[in-house]
Write a protein that holds these residues in place. Structure first.
Motif, mmCIF file in Angstrom:
data_model
loop_
_atom_site.group_PDB
_atom_site.id
_atom_site.type_symbol
_atom_site.label_atom_id
_atom_site.label_comp_id
_atom_site.label_asym_id
_atom_site.label_seq_id
_atom_site.Cartn_x
_atom_site.Cartn_y
_atom_site.Cartn_z
ATOM 1 N N UNK A 18 68.443 14.373 7.534
ATOM 2 C CA UNK A 18 69.272 15.551 7.217
ATOM 3 C C UNK A 18 69.495 16.425 8.438
ATOM 4 N N UNK A 19 68.417 16.631 9.223
ATOM 5 C CA UNK A 19 68.543 17.450 10.425
ATOM 6 C C UNK A 19 69.473 16.818 11.444
ATOM 7 N N UNK A 20 69.394 15.494 11.599
ATOM 8 C CA UNK A 20 70.269 14.808 12.562
ATOM 9 C C UNK A 20 71.728 14.936 12.147
ATOM 10 N N UNK A 21 71.990 14.731 10.836
ATOM 11 C CA UNK A 21 73.374 14.874 10.350
ATOM 12 C C UNK A 21 73.874 16.296 10.579
ATOM 13 N N UNK A 22 72.986 17.286 10.302
ATOM 14 C CA UNK A 22 73.352 18.696 10.498
ATOM 15 C C UNK A 22 73.674 18.988 11.965
ATOM 16 N N UNK A 23 72.879 18.417 12.886
ATOM 17 C CA UNK A 23 73.119 18.617 14.314
ATOM 18 C C UNK A 23 74.457 18.033 14.747
ATOM 19 N N UNK A 24 74.781 16.839 14.202
ATOM 20 C CA UNK A 24 76.069 16.225 14.527
ATOM 21 C C UNK A 24 77.228 17.099 14.047
ATOM 22 N N UNK A 25 77.071 17.640 12.843
ATOM 23 C CA UNK A 25 78.125 18.507 12.298
ATOM 24 C C UNK A 25 78.285 19.768 13.150
ATOM 25 N N UNK A 26 77.145 20.396 13.523
ATOM 26 C CA UNK A 26 77.187 21.602 14.360
ATOM 27 C C UNK A 26 77.811 21.305 15.720
ATOM 28 N N UNK A 27 77.434 20.156 16.326
ATOM 29 C CA UNK A 27 77.986 19.786 17.633
ATOM 30 C C UNK A 27 79.491 19.599 17.564
#
Length: 368
Positions: A18-27
């Protein structure tokens, strides 16, 4: 055991995913936001440049159109204009009558060998009296039969903004031959001692023109502005080897250019073309980028139009943009190619990341 089953949550692996997906979205969102902000800043700078161009170049055009207004045709007294050693001394006409317009083509000492345009007129000064004029009339044969025209509104009240005020520095010209008679401080009473030697001759029913000039100090019987590109104090967003188009009102006390008024930022070159009526048939038959060998009367009689071409860039550097060519031909439809400006050689390798533009001024003169 029932309580443990009810407290079951996410596993560590699920949290990491979940955190990795969130980071990709933020980036991705950050990149999009940076792009939007960059474009907004670029478009804001372009809009700022266009507004600056509209205002500054209109001032430039107005000055050209007013060239020659209030200039003397004949001199009964000499003047200095610009003392030797000052910038612009080469454009002096003293002790001869002043030419309304002087151009210097591809000047070696100017930025990128740009042109210099000099305009002489009472109307190009930087203060209120420079925008005003009136006349004194002899209305009879008595010593007190003089009157000074006051500009009045429809209701009979004086228009303060249009009338010269007591203490303003003025020059006086004889109206029939435009001979310079002298200068004084304006006084609304035509019989005041300030007008001694400057009044119309009693009994001849003459009128004298009265023009305000730029300062209480008196060096020239007119105002003068030099338009050129200054390469000091350049804004940080401008490309290398560009400067600021400056309007320099010559100081009446010492003949120096002074700081000047910025007209347009990020200017690389300026070229000037004169339209001349050489056979006095009312039509322009010669377009020239060089100053013709004419005196003040010749300029007044032949010069009808001035075109100015200003090469500058819009906005600031844009790494996502590529200008399509490194050679810009500054061309006049009648005078032909004025200059082939090599952006790569003069500006440098980053020239292509600026949006280059040629601004055009087309001014018809009102001198007669």
């Amino acid at each position: 055991m029932i309580m443990l089953r009810e407290q079951k949550g996410f596993s560590l692996v699920e949290l990491l995913i979940t955190m990795i997906i969130f980071l990709f979205v933020i980036a991705a969102a950050s990149q999009l936001l940076v792009g939007i902000l960059t474009q907004f800043k670029q478009q804001s700078k372009i809009a700022e440049t266009n507004i600056e161009g509209l205002v500054g170049l209109q001032i430039f055009k107005n000055d050209i159109e007013s060239a020659g207004i209030g200039l003397p045709f004949l001199l009964n007294t000499g003047y200095i204009e610009v003392p030797a050693g000052n910038a612009g001394n080469a454009y002096n006409d003293a002790p001869n009558a002043p030419r309304a317009v002087v151009i210097d083509n591809n000047v070696a000492g100017e930025l990128n060998n740009s042109d210099v345009l000099v305009v002489k007129s009472v109307a190009v000064g930087a203060n209120a009296p420079s925008e005003k004029w009136t006349y004194m009339t002899n209305t009879g044969t008595a010593a007190n039969s003089f009157s000074i025209k006051r500009w009045d509104a429809l209701d009979g009240q004086p228009i303060i903004s249009e009338n010269l005020q007591n203490g303003d520095r003025v020059i006086v010209l004889r109206i029939d031959d435009r001979m310079l008679l002298g200068n004084t401080t304006f006084n609304s009473d035509p019989n005041n001692a300030d007008w001694t030697g400057l009044r119309p001759t009693i009994g001849l029913f003459r009128s004298h023109l009265i023009y305000g000039i730029n300062a209480n100090d008196y060096l020239m019987p007119f105002n003068r502005v030099d338009y050129h590109i200054d390469n000091t104090n350049i804004p940080a967003h401008c490309a290398p080897a560009t400067g600021v188009l400056i309007k320099n009102v010559i100081n009446q006390s010492n003949g120096q250019r002074g700081g000047g008024m910025p007209i347009l930022d990020c200017v690389a070159d300026m070229q000037v073309v004169l339209g001349l009526d050489t056979n006095s048939d009312g039509q322009i038959d010669l377009w020239s980028s060089a100053m013709p060998a004419l005196d003040a009367e010749g300029i007044r009689r032949q010069l009808k139009q001035v075109r100015v071409y200003i090469l500058a860039h819009e906005g600031q550097r844009d790494s996502t943009y590529t200008y399509p060519t490194n050679i810009i031909n500054i061309t006049d439809p009648d005078a032909g190619n004025l200059k082939a400006f090599n952006l790569l050689a003069i500006i440098g390798a980053d020239f292509s990341q600026f949006r280059w533009k040629i601004y055009t001024i087309n001014a018809k003169l009102r001198i007669n």
